[in-house]
Each structure stands twice: as C-alpha cells, then as structure tokens.
Design an enzyme around this catalytic site. Structure first.
Site, PDB file in Angstrom:
ATOM      1  N   ILE A 167       0.802  -1.162   0.043  1.00  0.00           N
ATOM      2  CA  ILE A 167       0.080  -0.036   0.206  1.00  0.00           C
ATOM      3  C   ILE A 167       0.877   1.334   0.060  1.00  0.00           C
ATOM      4  O   ILE A 167       1.880   1.258   0.655  1.00  0.00           O
ATOM      5  CB  ILE A 167      -0.772  -0.091   1.455  1.00  0.00           C
ATOM      6  CG1 ILE A 167      -2.089   0.886   1.220  1.00  0.00           C
ATOM      7  CG2 ILE A 167      -0.149   0.160   2.627  1.00  0.00           C
ATOM      8  CD1 ILE A 167      -3.285   0.681   2.149  1.00  0.00           C
ATOM      9  N   CYS A 168       0.176   2.384  -0.650  1.00  0.00           N
ATOM     10  CA  CYS A 168       0.973   3.592  -0.618  1.00  0.00           C
ATOM     11  C   CYS A 168      -0.195   4.642  -0.228  1.00  0.00           C
ATOM     12  O   CYS A 168      -1.031   4.444   0.320  1.00  0.00           O
ATOM     13  CB  CYS A 168       1.676   3.888  -1.667  1.00  0.00           C
ATOM     14  SG  CYS A 168       0.911   4.059  -3.471  1.00  0.00           S
ATOM     15  N   GLN A 169      -0.013   5.886  -0.877  1.00  0.00           N
ATOM     16  CA  GLN A 169      -1.045   6.644  -0.721  1.00  0.00           C
ATOM     17  C   GLN A 169      -2.236   6.681  -1.633  1.00  0.00           C
ATOM     18  O   GLN A 169      -3.291   6.658  -1.126  1.00  0.00           O
ATOM     19  CB  GLN A 169      -0.474   8.315  -0.452  1.00  0.00           C
ATOM     20  CG  GLN A 169      -1.343   9.303  -0.494  1.00  0.00           C
ATOM     21  CD  GLN A 169      -2.017   9.337   1.066  1.00  0.00           C
ATOM     22  OE1 GLN A 169      -1.184   8.631   1.889  1.00  0.00           O
ATOM     23  NE2 GLN A 169      -3.138   9.506   1.430  1.00  0.00           N
ATOM     24  N   THR A 201      -3.609   4.331   1.062  1.00  0.00           N
ATOM     25  CA  THR A 201      -3.952   4.671   2.383  1.00  0.00           C
ATOM     26  C   THR A 201      -4.976   5.912   2.368  1.00  0.00           C
ATOM     27  O   THR A 201      -5.927   5.920   3.283  1.00  0.00           O
ATOM     28  CB  THR A 201      -2.707   4.887   3.140  1.00  0.00           C
ATOM     29  OG1 THR A 201      -1.657   4.027   3.029  1.00  0.00           O
ATOM     30  CG2 THR A 201      -2.936   5.656   4.471  1.00  0.00           C
TER      31      THR A 201
END
Length: 105
Positions: free
Chosen positions: A62-64, A90
């Site tokens: 996961i990232c932004q 996220t």
C-alpha cells in the site's frame, strides 16, 4: 498483470489477523497515519530490504493512492514474493473511516 485487491477485500484479509501489510510511502508520509500494523519500507529503499519480507504468505502493498504500491508489487513479484497491490491506497482507507495508527518521529 499485477494482482490487486480492493479496499473491502483488503479489510477482510486484515480482519483475519494474518495479513502482512507493507507501506511503501516515505516515513514522513507514514508517521501521520497508516493502516494498523503496516510495516514501513519506502519504495526508495525497497530493493535493498527485500530480504526482510515474508515469502510464505501474501504481502499486501500500500502507498497513498496506488502508484508506488503498483511499482513495488511488480518489483516484489519479480523476486518471488506473493505481493498484492491495495487499490486506492491509504488515502482511500482513511477516507472510508477505517482505523489508522500513527508513529512517533
């Protein structure tokens, strides 16, 4: 094709209690809010730290918003790790009202 999971599916995997979550954002992004239990290894240093990741279960990346996690998922799959990209990142997790953790500087 990069394996992906949507937010609801990801939340279900997390609720099962055995999900390994890898947050590939930079520490300055990770600290203010991340998925509970997520381990932070920024994409910028991920190639040097691949050995720290499990090979015996899926790694939910996961990232932004999804760009870096897609890159990281491809990199990890190329070295034999069962990586799955979390769609929406996220940002979508937080926007949906799901719980977050913070980390100290």
């Amino acid at each position: 094709m990069t394996p992906e999971i949507d937010q609801n599916g990801f939340a279900a995997r997390l609720a099962e209690g055995n999900a390994f979550v890898l947050d590939v954002r930079e520490a300055r992004e990770y600290r203010p809010g991340h998925v509970p239990g997520a381990r932070n290894v920024p994409l910028s240093v991920l190639p040097a730290r691949v050995a720290e990741l499990p090979k015996d279960r899926p790694v939910y990346v996961i990232c932004q918003t999804g760009g870096r996690s897609a890159q990281a998922t491809g990199l990890l799959r190329a070295v034999g790790i069962d990586a799955v990209d979390v769609l929406g990142g996220t940002g979508a997790w937080i926007d949906s009202g799901r719980p977050v953790e913070t980390a100290k500087a």
